[in-house]
Motif scaffolding. Structure first.
Motif, PDB file in Angstrom:
ATOM      1  N   PRO A 106       0.837  -1.196   0.000  1.00  0.00           N
ATOM      2  CA  PRO A 106       0.000   0.000   0.000  1.00  0.00           C
ATOM      3  C   PRO A 106       0.874   1.249   0.000  1.00  0.00           C
ATOM      4  CG  PRO A 106       0.082  -0.948   2.191  1.00  0.00           C
ATOM      5  CD  PRO A 106       0.838  -1.881   1.281  1.00  0.00           C
ATOM      6  N   ALA A 107       0.498   2.214  -0.813  1.00  0.00           N
ATOM      7  CA  ALA A 107       1.240   3.474  -0.855  1.00  0.00           C
ATOM      8  C   ALA A 107       1.040   4.207   0.462  1.00  0.00           C
ATOM      9  CB  ALA A 107       0.748   4.330  -2.013  1.00  0.00           C
ATOM     10  N   THR A 108       2.113   4.775   0.970  1.00  0.00           N
ATOM     11  CA  THR A 108       2.011   5.520   2.218  1.00  0.00           C
ATOM     12  C   THR A 108       2.206   7.011   2.005  1.00  0.00           C
ATOM     13  OG1 THR A 108       4.343   5.148   2.706  1.00  0.00           O
ATOM     14  CG2 THR A 108       2.757   3.579   3.627  1.00  0.00           C
ATOM     15  N   GLY A 109       2.644   7.411   0.826  1.00  0.00           N
ATOM     16  CA  GLY A 109       2.832   8.829   0.562  1.00  0.00           C
ATOM     17  C   GLY A 109       3.630   9.050  -0.706  1.00  0.00           C
TER      18      GLY A 109
ATOM     19  N   ALA B 158       5.896   3.247  -0.996  1.00  0.00           N
ATOM     20  CA  ALA B 158       5.705   2.554   0.286  1.00  0.00           C
ATOM     21  C   ALA B 158       7.094   2.332   0.868  1.00  0.00           C
ATOM     22  CB  ALA B 158       5.008   1.215   0.072  1.00  0.00           C
ATOM     23  N   PRO B 159       7.209   2.259   2.185  1.00  0.00           N
ATOM     24  CA  PRO B 159       8.527   2.008   2.772  1.00  0.00           C
ATOM     25  C   PRO B 159       9.023   0.613   2.422  1.00  0.00           C
ATOM     26  CG  PRO B 159       6.823   1.963   4.469  1.00  0.00           C
ATOM     27  CD  PRO B 159       6.162   2.390   3.190  1.00  0.00           C
TER      28      PRO B 159
ATOM     29  N   ARG C  80      10.552  -2.639   3.594  1.00  0.00           N
ATOM     30  CA  ARG C  80      10.672  -3.384   4.848  1.00  0.00           C
ATOM     31  C   ARG C  80      11.807  -4.388   4.734  1.00  0.00           C
ATOM     32  NH1 ARG C  80       5.507  -2.075   4.264  1.00  0.00           N
ATOM     33  NH2 ARG C  80       4.345  -1.324   6.065  1.00  0.00           N
TER      34      ARG C  80
END
Length: 117
Positions: free
Chosen positions: A34-37, A109-110, A112
């Motif tokens: 999911p895109a976070t920004g 997205a970050p 991980r």
């Protein structure tokens, strides 16, 4: 270039409405994250996974050819002061400067770290 011919890249890189093909051309791995920004919010030294490029098809295609497309990992190397461009390194090792307005149209997205078992 012949008179009346258009430039291969737009002079104003401001984002426009993405084409349906550009919006749906996401690799499998990009759909799962999911895109976070926007890329514009990523700090220097951080990595991010490109989830979606919300630009017109020509500019999105050019960026994808440079290694900056959905499913690609980027590292922000440095950020220019006063809202200037971002210097990024692609997962394949290429480096480029991204205009701040273009970076706001690239959703990320970050990254991980891999889970240990």
């Amino acid at each position: 270039m012949t008179p009346g011919a258009s430039s291969p890249l737009p002079l104003d890189p401001s984002p426009s409405t993405p084409s349906p093909a550009a919006a749906s051309a996401r690799p499998h791995g990009a759909r799962d994250a999911p895109a976070t920004g926007p890329l514009a919010a990523v700090r220097a030294g951080e990595q991010a996974l490109v989830v979606e490029v919300g630009l017109d098809a020509d500019l999105a295609g050019w960026l994808a050819a440079m290694g900056l497309g959905p499913g690609q990992t980027l590292t922000v190397i440095r950020r220019a002061v006063f809202g200037g461009p971002l210097h990024v390194r692609t997962g394949s090792g290429g480096e480029l400067a991204i205009n701040a307005s273009v970076a706001r149209s690239i959703l990320v997205a970050p990254v991980r770290p891999p889970e240990t078992t």
